[in-house]
Design a protein around this motif. Structure first.
Motif, PDB file in Angstrom:
ATOM      1  N   LEU A 157       0.862  -1.177   0.000  1.00 43.12           N
ATOM      2  CA  LEU A 157       0.000   0.000   0.000  1.00 43.12           C
ATOM      3  C   LEU A 157       0.900   1.227   0.000  1.00 43.12           C
ATOM      4  N   ASP A 158       0.755   2.071  -1.026  1.00 42.25           N
ATOM      5  CA  ASP A 158       1.580   3.273  -1.145  1.00 42.25           C
ATOM      6  C   ASP A 158       1.119   4.305  -0.113  1.00 42.25           C
ATOM      7  N   ILE A 159       1.939   4.544   0.904  1.00 43.21           N
ATOM      8  CA  ILE A 159       1.580   5.496   1.951  1.00 43.21           C
ATOM      9  C   ILE A 159       2.476   6.737   1.921  1.00 43.21           C
ATOM     10  N   THR A 160       3.108   6.988   0.765  1.00 45.43           N
ATOM     11  CA  THR A 160       4.011   8.136   0.636  1.00 45.43           C
ATOM     12  C   THR A 160       3.336   9.433   1.048  1.00 45.43           C
ATOM     13  N   SER A 161       2.079   9.591   0.685  1.00 42.74           N
ATOM     14  CA  SER A 161       1.360  10.844   0.956  1.00 42.74           C
ATOM     15  C   SER A 161       1.154  11.079   2.451  1.00 42.74           C
ATOM     16  N   CYS A 162       1.278  10.022   3.283  1.00 48.06           N
ATOM     17  CA  CYS A 162       1.128  10.191   4.735  1.00 48.06           C
ATOM     18  C   CYS A 162       2.211  11.103   5.306  1.00 48.06           C
ATOM     19  N   PHE A 163       3.329  11.186   4.605  1.00 50.88           N
ATOM     20  CA  PHE A 163       4.465  11.954   5.114  1.00 50.88           C
ATOM     21  C   PHE A 163       4.545  13.355   4.502  1.00 50.88           C
ATOM     22  N   ILE A 164       3.496  13.730   3.767  1.00 54.51           N
ATOM     23  CA  ILE A 164       3.414  15.079   3.205  1.00 54.51           C
ATOM     24  C   ILE A 164       2.427  15.867   4.055  1.00 54.51           C
ATOM     25  N   GLU A 165       2.916  16.791   4.823  1.00 49.45           N
ATOM     26  CA  GLU A 165       2.089  17.548   5.758  1.00 49.45           C
ATOM     27  C   GLU A 165       0.912  18.210   5.052  1.00 49.45           C
ATOM     28  N   GLY A 166      -0.272  17.982   5.578  1.00 51.95           N
ATOM     29  CA  GLY A 166      -1.468  18.616   5.024  1.00 51.95           C
ATOM     30  C   GLY A 166      -2.064  17.928   3.814  1.00 51.95           C
ATOM     31  N   ASN A 167      -1.448  16.833   3.338  1.00 55.92           N
ATOM     32  CA  ASN A 167      -1.973  16.127   2.176  1.00 55.92           C
ATOM     33  C   ASN A 167      -3.250  15.386   2.556  1.00 55.92           C
ATOM     34  N   LYS A 168      -4.338  15.660   1.857  1.00 58.13           N
ATOM     35  CA  LYS A 168      -5.647  15.094   2.206  1.00 58.13           C
ATOM     36  C   LYS A 168      -5.671  13.576   2.079  1.00 58.13           C
ATOM     37  N   ASP A 169      -5.110  13.062   0.982  1.00 60.52           N
ATOM     38  CA  ASP A 169      -5.070  11.610   0.804  1.00 60.52           C
ATOM     39  C   ASP A 169      -4.254  10.955   1.913  1.00 60.52           C
ATOM     40  N   GLY A 170      -3.147  11.602   2.279  1.00 57.22           N
ATOM     41  CA  GLY A 170      -2.301  11.078   3.340  1.00 57.22           C
ATOM     42  C   GLY A 170      -3.021  11.039   4.676  1.00 57.22           C
ATOM     43  N   GLU A 171      -3.798  12.085   4.956  1.00 63.59           N
ATOM     44  CA  GLU A 171      -4.552  12.120   6.210  1.00 63.59           C
ATOM     45  C   GLU A 171      -5.616  11.029   6.251  1.00 63.59           C
ATOM     46  N   LEU A 172      -6.270  10.791   5.109  1.00 65.38           N
ATOM     47  CA  LEU A 172      -7.273   9.721   5.053  1.00 65.38           C
ATOM     48  C   LEU A 172      -6.621   8.342   5.216  1.00 65.38           C
ATOM     49  N   LEU A 173      -5.431   8.176   4.658  1.00 67.45           N
ATOM     50  CA  LEU A 173      -4.712   6.915   4.818  1.00 67.45           C
ATOM     51  C   LEU A 173      -4.349   6.681   6.283  1.00 67.45           C
ATOM     52  N   LEU A 174      -3.932   7.732   6.972  1.00 72.66           N
ATOM     53  CA  LEU A 174      -3.605   7.617   8.386  1.00 72.66           C
ATOM     54  C   LEU A 174      -4.853   7.247   9.198  1.00 72.66           C
ATOM     55  N   ASP A 175      -5.987   7.850   8.819  1.00 70.64           N
ATOM     56  CA  ASP A 175      -7.257   7.486   9.470  1.00 70.64           C
ATOM     57  C   ASP A 175      -7.529   5.999   9.294  1.00 70.64           C
ATOM     58  N   PHE A 176      -7.283   5.508   8.070  1.00 69.55           N
ATOM     59  CA  PHE A 176      -7.527   4.107   7.740  1.00 69.55           C
ATOM     60  C   PHE A 176      -6.579   3.189   8.516  1.00 69.55           C
ATOM     61  N   LEU A 177      -5.312   3.544   8.562  1.00 68.83           N
ATOM     62  CA  LEU A 177      -4.315   2.699   9.216  1.00 68.83           C
ATOM     63  C   LEU A 177      -4.500   2.628  10.727  1.00 68.83           C
ATOM     64  N   THR A 178      -5.026   3.689  11.308  1.00 71.95           N
ATOM     65  CA  THR A 178      -5.179   3.756  12.764  1.00 71.95           C
ATOM     66  C   THR A 178      -6.626   3.599  13.220  1.00 71.95           C
ATOM     67  N   GLU A 179      -7.552   3.532  12.251  1.00 75.13           N
ATOM     68  CA  GLU A 179      -8.994   3.482  12.553  1.00 75.13           C
ATOM     69  C   GLU A 179      -9.394   4.633  13.469  1.00 75.13           C
ATOM     70  N   THR A 180      -8.829   5.806  13.191  1.00 71.28           N
ATOM     71  CA  THR A 180      -9.087   7.001  13.987  1.00 71.28           C
ATOM     72  C   THR A 180      -9.549   8.127  13.074  1.00 71.28           C
ATOM     73  N   CYS A 181     -10.703   8.688  13.362  1.00 69.66           N
ATOM     74  CA  CYS A 181     -11.210   9.807  12.568  1.00 69.66           C
ATOM     75  C   CYS A 181     -10.328  11.031  12.774  1.00 69.66           C
ATOM     76  N   GLU A 182      -9.822  11.580  11.664  1.00 65.41           N
ATOM     77  CA  GLU A 182      -8.945  12.753  11.689  1.00 65.41           C
ATOM     78  C   GLU A 182      -7.789  12.547  12.672  1.00 65.41           C
ATOM     79  N   PHE A 183      -7.062  11.458  12.456  1.00 62.18           N
ATOM     80  CA  PHE A 183      -5.943  11.097  13.327  1.00 62.18           C
ATOM     81  C   PHE A 183      -4.933  12.238  13.446  1.00 62.18           C
TER      82      PHE A 183
END
Length: 234
Positions: A166-192
């Protein structure tokens, strides 16, 4: 017997139809979410060549289905039962597997596809899962946990590992919307990114970079999304 949006079901059905053209297929769906069932039916409506397939939707959990069948004194047998990424949502894995295992025909199979014990999920959740919200509708378990349950019950099975990334590169780009949604998915936390304590967020981001969780390739960070395929015999 199946669940969720139906993509896996329809793929299996197409394979069966290719081998046994014209044979009537009964496909029962156990899915508690009304929204999921609606989407499933939409997928069915979009497909052709399903004239020989009878779909029956049961809007209930696996436990509710089992309880209803016992009350109605029904014990329908099946040639294939599959549980794809669903054992996170049951309270008693052994009881659920044993019940559906009891519904297999003589030459049938019970198929489980689940997050592997070698995946990044295992490293992330075993280390930080207790810090994630406890009100999630699912509980993290890996194929390693399921294997221990099957071994304790003496069930015969085959286990195959399916590499996945799973490409999670965008998780490490501050403010990236796709990255934030991926973090939500990985942690099962809304707006992690917004809601997690800063120290927890730092620890999670560090964990995601570790080789146990991911690898760097061609400038990308690829999360180990490995799956296990478990085939249980009657």
């Amino acid at each position: 017997v199946a669940a969720s949006l139906g993509e896996i079901d329809l793929e299996i059905i197409s394979k069966v139809q290719a081998i046994y053209p014209g044979v009537t297929i009964n496909n029962d769906v156990i899915e508690p979410s009304d929204g999921q069932i609606v989407k499933y039916k939409e997928h069915v409506a979009e497909k052709s060549n399903l004239e020989n397939v009878k779909f029956t939707w049961h809007q209930e959990t696996a436990y509710e289905y089992e309880r209803r069948m016992n009350v109605e004194k029904k014990s329908k047998k099946w040639d294939l039962i599959h549980m794809v990424q669903m054992l996170y949502y049951v309270e008693d894995i052994l009881a659920t597997v044993q019940y559906f295992h009891s519904l297999l025909e003589a030459q049938a199979k019970l198929l489980i596809i689940h997050s592997s014990g070698t995946s990044g999920w295992e490293a992330l959740w075993k280390k930080h899962g207790s810090s994630f919200p406890s009100d999630a509708i699912s509980t993290y378990v890996s194929s390693a946990d399921i294997k221990r349950v099957l071994d304790s019950a003496g069930l015969k099975y085959q286990l195959h590992e399916l590499p996945s990334y799973l490409d999670i590169t965008s998780c490490f780009i501050e403010g990236n919307k796709d990255g934030e949604l991926l973090l939500d998915f990985l942690t099962e936390t809304c707006e992690f990114s917004k809601n997690a304590p800063p120290e927890l967020k730092h620890q999670v981001m560090e964990e995601l970079r570790k080789p146990e969780c991911s690898e760097k390739r061609d400038g990308k960070v690829l999360f180990h999304n490995n799956l296990s395929l478990i085939v249980i015999e009657p």
